[in-house]
Design a protein around this motif. Structure first.
Motif, PDB file in Angstrom:
ATOM      1  N   GLU A  92       0.950  -1.163  -0.084  1.00  0.00           N
ATOM      2  CA  GLU A  92      -0.021  -0.080  -0.007  1.00  0.00           C
ATOM      3  C   GLU A  92       1.026   1.092  -0.015  1.00  0.00           C
ATOM      4  O   GLU A  92       1.913   1.313   0.702  1.00  0.00           O
ATOM      5  CB  GLU A  92      -0.876   0.125   1.421  1.00  0.00           C
ATOM      6  CG  GLU A  92      -1.769   1.243   1.207  1.00  0.00           C
ATOM      7  CD  GLU A  92      -2.807   1.371   2.571  1.00  0.00           C
ATOM      8  OE1 GLU A  92      -3.136   2.199   2.826  1.00  0.00           O
ATOM      9  OE2 GLU A  92      -2.691   0.279   3.236  1.00  0.00           O
ATOM     10  N   ARG A  93       0.599   2.054  -0.851  1.00  0.00           N
ATOM     11  CA  ARG A  93       1.387   3.491  -0.886  1.00  0.00           C
ATOM     12  C   ARG A  93       0.749   4.295   0.060  1.00  0.00           C
ATOM     13  O   ARG A  93      -0.560   4.922   0.089  1.00  0.00           O
ATOM     14  CB  ARG A  93       1.062   4.063  -2.114  1.00  0.00           C
ATOM     15  CG  ARG A  93       1.867   5.425  -2.446  1.00  0.00           C
ATOM     16  CD  ARG A  93       1.965   5.973  -3.815  1.00  0.00           C
ATOM     17  NE  ARG A  93       2.676   7.024  -4.039  1.00  0.00           N
ATOM     18  CZ  ARG A  93       2.960   7.396  -5.181  1.00  0.00           C
ATOM     19  NH1 ARG A  93       2.603   6.815  -6.621  1.00  0.00           N
ATOM     20  NH2 ARG A  93       3.799   8.589  -5.299  1.00  0.00           N
ATOM     21  N   ARG A  96       3.648   9.864  -1.178  1.00  0.00           N
ATOM     22  CA  ARG A  96       4.572   9.740  -2.134  1.00  0.00           C
ATOM     23  C   ARG A  96       6.027   9.184  -2.240  1.00  0.00           C
ATOM     24  O   ARG A  96       6.544   8.470  -2.943  1.00  0.00           O
ATOM     25  CB  ARG A  96       4.941  11.225  -2.773  1.00  0.00           C
ATOM     26  CG  ARG A  96       5.813  11.183  -3.801  1.00  0.00           C
ATOM     27  CD  ARG A  96       6.115  12.782  -4.435  1.00  0.00           C
ATOM     28  NE  ARG A  96       7.025  13.032  -5.414  1.00  0.00           N
ATOM     29  CZ  ARG A  96       6.856  12.710  -6.749  1.00  0.00           C
ATOM     30  NH1 ARG A  96       5.982  12.289  -7.162  1.00  0.00           N
ATOM     31  NH2 ARG A  96       8.191  12.743  -7.349  1.00  0.00           N
ATOM     32  N   HIS A  98       6.759   6.727   0.728  1.00  0.00           N
ATOM     33  CA  HIS A  98       6.568   5.441   1.575  1.00  0.00           C
ATOM     34  C   HIS A  98       5.651   4.602   1.019  1.00  0.00           C
ATOM     35  O   HIS A  98       4.439   4.880   0.703  1.00  0.00           O
ATOM     36  CB  HIS A  98       6.419   5.848   3.004  1.00  0.00           C
ATOM     37  CG  HIS A  98       7.349   6.949   3.373  1.00  0.00           C
ATOM     38  ND1 HIS A  98       7.248   8.032   3.425  1.00  0.00           N
ATOM     39  CD2 HIS A  98       8.535   6.775   4.069  1.00  0.00           C
ATOM     40  CE1 HIS A  98       8.307   8.876   4.049  1.00  0.00           C
ATOM     41  NE2 HIS A  98       9.123   8.014   4.229  1.00  0.00           N
ATOM     42  N   TYR A  99       5.986   3.217   1.278  1.00  0.00           N
ATOM     43  CA  TYR A  99       5.120   2.292   1.017  1.00  0.00           C
ATOM     44  C   TYR A  99       4.986   1.183   2.254  1.00  0.00           C
ATOM     45  O   TYR A  99       6.012   0.968   2.865  1.00  0.00           O
ATOM     46  CB  TYR A  99       5.642   1.220  -0.082  1.00  0.00           C
ATOM     47  CG  TYR A  99       5.447   1.914  -1.471  1.00  0.00           C
ATOM     48  CD1 TYR A  99       4.325   1.765  -2.203  1.00  0.00           C
ATOM     49  CD2 TYR A  99       6.415   2.687  -2.035  1.00  0.00           C
ATOM     50  CE1 TYR A  99       3.990   2.286  -3.432  1.00  0.00           C
ATOM     51  CE2 TYR A  99       6.198   3.398  -3.328  1.00  0.00           C
ATOM     52  CZ  TYR A  99       5.095   3.187  -4.024  1.00  0.00           C
ATOM     53  OH  TYR A  99       4.826   3.968  -5.140  1.00  0.00           O
ATOM     54  N   LEU A 248      -0.559  -1.710  -8.078  1.00  0.00           N
ATOM     55  CA  LEU A 248       0.312  -0.252  -7.852  1.00  0.00           C
ATOM     56  C   LEU A 248      -0.014   0.516  -9.019  1.00  0.00           C
ATOM     57  O   LEU A 248       0.598   1.783  -9.121  1.00  0.00           O
ATOM     58  CB  LEU A 248       1.758  -0.743  -7.845  1.00  0.00           C
ATOM     59  CG  LEU A 248       2.042  -1.362  -6.421  1.00  0.00           C
ATOM     60  CD1 LEU A 248       3.471  -1.817  -6.322  1.00  0.00           C
ATOM     61  CD2 LEU A 248       1.769  -0.396  -5.254  1.00  0.00           C
ATOM     62  N   ASN A 270       9.044   5.231  -7.306  1.00  0.00           N
ATOM     63  CA  ASN A 270       9.581   4.473  -6.275  1.00  0.00           C
ATOM     64  C   ASN A 270       9.601   3.037  -6.302  1.00  0.00           C
ATOM     65  O   ASN A 270       9.590   2.464  -5.560  1.00  0.00           O
ATOM     66  CB  ASN A 270       9.177   4.765  -4.980  1.00  0.00           C
ATOM     67  CG  ASN A 270       9.862   6.192  -4.449  1.00  0.00           C
ATOM     68  OD1 ASN A 270      11.178   6.468  -4.990  1.00  0.00           O
ATOM     69  ND2 ASN A 270       9.446   6.920  -3.583  1.00  0.00           N
TER      70      ASN A 270
END
Length: 311
Positions: A92-93, A96, A98-99, A248, A270
Motif C-alpha cells: 500500500e502506498r 509519495r 513511502h510504501y 500499484l 519508487n
C-alpha cells in the motif's frame, strides 16, 4: 506519520520482493552501497524443480538451490541487508515517498522504494504425467538445457509458439517430433518449413507420458500409438504470481511483463522491477541477475539524487 506499533527506525530504503537471481543480485549491489534493505523470499522459485542451472558464467551446472545459498552467504557480509522468509500479500502506498508491505503472517514493513523481483509462475500443458518429467527430461528453455539433450530423440510439446520452439530445438537435435496436442497452432507455411527439415508433426491428443525416475521414454497418444522420445521441451503458459504490479498501477510491456527503463524503473514512482517479471523474453538466470543489478543501481542512484535535491 508513524503508524501505531511502528517507528522511524523500521523504515527501509529498499524492499525487495523475491529471492531469486534478480532479487539477490540487487541485494548484493544495495548491500555494497550501504542501503538499508530487506529481502522477502518465501522459497517458491520458478526453477525449484530444475536440478541444474546452465548458462550462468562460472556456475554452469550448479543447482539453483546452491546458487541461492552462495548468494545469501555473500550478501550476509553486508550488515545493511536482512532477509525475511515471508510472503508479501499486499503493498500500500502511504504517500509519495513511502510504501507499507504486509506479510501473510501479519507483519508490517515500510520502505521508500520497492523492487518487484518475484518472477513468474509456469502452468504446464494439461497432459497426464507431465509433472513427473518436467525439470528432469522435459524443459522449457533449450538455451538452458539443450546441450544436455543434444542428439537425442526429442519431443516439442506446445500449443503456442510451436514453430519458434521447434526451430530452436533443431539446433541441438535433428531427431525432433512436434506434438501440437490437438491444438493445431501451426500455419500452413510453418508446417511446410518443418516438413522440409524432416520434422514430423503429430496433431493427435496426448493420452499420457511414460517413463521412470523422471526420464521420459515414450509418448502415448489417445488412439494407443506409442512414440519413443527420451526428452524434450514444452511451452508452458506463464502468469504473474501476484497482483502487485496491477494494484500499484505499473504499465506492461509488449510481452506482458512490467514495463521498465534500463535501470528497472517502472511507470510508478519508487517502484522498480527486475528479472522474469519484467524481462520475460529471453528468460535466463544470468539475464535476471543482470537486470537485478541494473535495478539496484537505479534505486541507489535515485536515492542519492533525492538526498541531494533536499535542501
Amino acid at each position: 506519520m508513524t503508524r501505531k506499533g511502528m517507528s522511524d527506525d523500521m523504515l527501509y530504503e529498499c524492499a525487495i520482493i523475491g529471492g531469486g537471481p534478480a532479487g539477490l543480485s540487487a541485494a548484493l549491489v544495495l548491500g555494497r552501497a550501504r542501503r538499508k534493505t530487506v529481502v522477502f523470499d518465501d522459497d517458491h522459485a520458478r526453477n525449484r524443480v530444475t536440478r541444474e542451472a546452465h548458462g550462468f558464467l562460472t556456475r554452469d551446472g550448479t543447482k539453483p538451490s546452491e546458487l541461492r545459498r552462495l548468494a545469501r552467504k555473500e550478501i550476509a557480509e553486508y550488515p545493511s541487508v536482512e532477509f525475511q522468509n515471508e510472503k508479501i500479500v499486499s503493498i500500500e502506498r502511504l504517500d509519495r515517498a513511502h510504501y507499507e508491505l504486509k506479510t501473510a503472517s501479519g507483519k508490517v514493513f515500510r520502505s521508500v522504494k520497492i523492487l518487484l523481483a518475484n518472477g513468474l509462475r509456469d502452468e504446464q500443458p494439461n497432459i497426464p504425467g507431465i509433472e513427473h518429467f518436467y525439470g528432469t527430461s522435459l524443459f522449457s528453455c533449450p538455451y538452458c538445457d539443450g546441450w544436455e539433450l543434444r542428439d537425442r530423440p526429442l519431443a516439442v510439446i506446445a500449443d503456442k509458439n510451436v514453430f519458434k520452439l521447434a526451430a530452436e530445438v533443431y539446433t541441438w537435435s535433428r531427431d525432433v517430433i512436434v506434438f501440437t496436442n490437438g491444438e493445431g497452432q501451426l500455419t500452413a507455411e510453418e508446417r511446410k518449413k518443418l516438413n522440409a527439415k524432416e520434422i514430423r508433426i503429430v496433431d493427435d491428443i496426448i493420452a499420457r507420458l511414460e517413463g521412470e525416475n523422471g526420464q521420459l521414454q515414450s509418448i502415448r497418444l489417445e488412439d494407443g500409438t506409442l512414440i519413443d522420445r527420451t526428452g524434450g521441451f514444452v511451452s508452458p503458459l506463464w502468469s504473474h504470481p501476484n497482483h502487485f504490479a496491477d494494484a500499484l498501477g505499473c504499465e506492461r510491456n509488449q510481452y506482458g511483463g512490467i514495463l521498465t527503463d534500463e535501470y528497472g524503473r517502472t511507470t510508478v514512482w519508487n517502484v522498480y522491477a527486475a528479472g522474469d517479471v519484467s524481462h520475460i523474453v529471453p528468460s535466463q538466470l544470468i539475464i535476471a541477475a543482470g537486470t537485478g543489478s541494473a535495478a539496484a543501481i537505479g534505486m541507489n542512484g535515485d536515492l542519492t539524487n533525492e538526498f541531494f535535491d533536499t535542501i
